[in-house]
Design a protein around this motif. Structure first.
Motif, PDB file in Angstrom:
ATOM      1  N   ALA A   1       0.846  -1.206   0.000  1.00 32.75           N
ATOM      2  CA  ALA A   1       0.000   0.000   0.000  1.00 32.75           C
ATOM      3  C   ALA A   1       0.879   1.252   0.000  1.00 32.75           C
ATOM      4  O   ALA A   1       0.570   2.239  -0.682  1.00 32.75           O
ATOM      5  CB  ALA A   1      -0.925  -0.009   1.215  1.00 32.75           C
TER       6      ALA A   1
ATOM      7  N   ALA B   1       0.880   4.021  -2.941  1.00 32.42           N
ATOM      8  CA  ALA B   1       0.588   5.422  -2.627  1.00 32.42           C
ATOM      9  C   ALA B   1       1.703   6.325  -3.156  1.00 32.42           C
ATOM     10  O   ALA B   1       1.432   7.381  -3.738  1.00 32.42           O
ATOM     11  CB  ALA B   1       0.409   5.596  -1.114  1.00 32.42           C
TER      12      ALA B   1
ATOM     13  N   HIS C   1      -5.283   4.806  -3.784  1.00 32.42           N
ATOM     14  CA  HIS C   1      -4.507   4.854  -2.545  1.00 32.42           C
ATOM     15  C   HIS C   1      -4.341   6.326  -2.145  1.00 32.42           C
ATOM     16  O   HIS C   1      -3.473   7.013  -2.678  1.00 32.42           O
ATOM     17  CB  HIS C   1      -3.128   4.203  -2.714  1.00 32.42           C
ATOM     18  CG  HIS C   1      -3.194   2.702  -2.709  1.00 32.42           C
ATOM     19  ND1 HIS C   1      -3.939   1.989  -3.621  1.00 32.42           N
ATOM     20  CD2 HIS C   1      -2.613   1.785  -1.897  1.00 32.42           C
ATOM     21  CE1 HIS C   1      -3.808   0.683  -3.360  1.00 32.42           C
ATOM     22  NE2 HIS C   1      -3.015   0.535  -2.320  1.00 32.42           N
TER      23      HIS C   1
ATOM     24  N   PHE D   1      -6.936   2.769   1.456  1.00 28.80           N
ATOM     25  CA  PHE D   1      -6.947   1.946   0.238  1.00 28.80           C
ATOM     26  C   PHE D   1      -7.930   0.797   0.395  1.00 28.80           C
ATOM     27  O   PHE D   1      -8.319   0.447   1.505  1.00 28.80           O
ATOM     28  CB  PHE D   1      -5.526   1.430  -0.071  1.00 28.80           C
ATOM     29  CG  PHE D   1      -4.998   0.416   0.917  1.00 28.80           C
ATOM     30  CD1 PHE D   1      -4.552   0.805   2.172  1.00 28.80           C
ATOM     31  CD2 PHE D   1      -4.959  -0.939   0.591  1.00 28.80           C
ATOM     32  CE1 PHE D   1      -4.074  -0.132   3.087  1.00 28.80           C
ATOM     33  CE2 PHE D   1      -4.472  -1.882   1.493  1.00 28.80           C
ATOM     34  CZ  PHE D   1      -4.034  -1.475   2.744  1.00 28.80           C
TER      35      PHE D   1
END
Ligand SMILES: [Zn+2]
Length: 155
Positions: A19, A23, A30, A59
């Motif tokens: 994640a 991002a 995200h 997310f």
């Protein structure tokens, strides 16, 4: 010496790290947000509330995999900076004792029971669900927003 019948399962560290990579790469699903209240941004990796000012990634997470009647993908937060995965696996995380609903699922990922803990606390519900032989795992969710918090398995 307390012997717990359950094991807390926070999201895997690989999921939190993926994640963070997504991002950083600017993935549209995200979002990086700054926590602006003490009880609104639960990290599913360290299983604590973010402090106001901490940077969080929002997310979608598949708590129940695709291809099932109860398949479910929903929003979760993790800390944007690396955090330590919750490690007291035999203790229900103190930050999430209140405001949660517990759901029992069987091995086919079908929901078979759901309950909001009363004053006996969440452990009483977890232990009762895990005594049902058909229970494969328990999910903990926000009772208001519905978002996934963590899984609990039988020891
Ligand atoms: Zn965290």
């Amino acid at each position: 010496m307390k012997s717990s019948t359950f094991r807390i399962v926070p999201i895997r560290t690989e999921i939190a790290e993926a994640a963070r990579r997504e991002a950083k790469a600017g993935a549209a699903d995200h979002a990086v947000v700054t926590a602006d209240s003490p009880g609104g941004f639960p990290c599913r990796h360290c299983l604590r509330w973010a402090e106001p000012g901490e940077s969080m990634i929002l997310f979608p997470f598949a708590s129940i995999p695709r291809g099932r009647p109860y398949s479910e993908i929903g929003p979760i937060f993790v800390h944007a900076e690396p955090c330590e995965r919750y490690a007291k696996l035999d203790e229900f995380p103190s930050d999430f004792r209140d405001g949660r609903v517990l759901r029992a699922y069987d091995s086919q990922y079908d929901m078979i029971a759901a309950e909001v803990p009363n004053e006996d606390g969440p452990e009483a519900v977890v232990e009762r669900f895990l005594r049902m032989p058909e229970t494969a795992f328990v999910h903990v969710r926000s009772v208001t927003r519905g978002c996934y918090t963590m899984e609990i398995q039988r020891v």
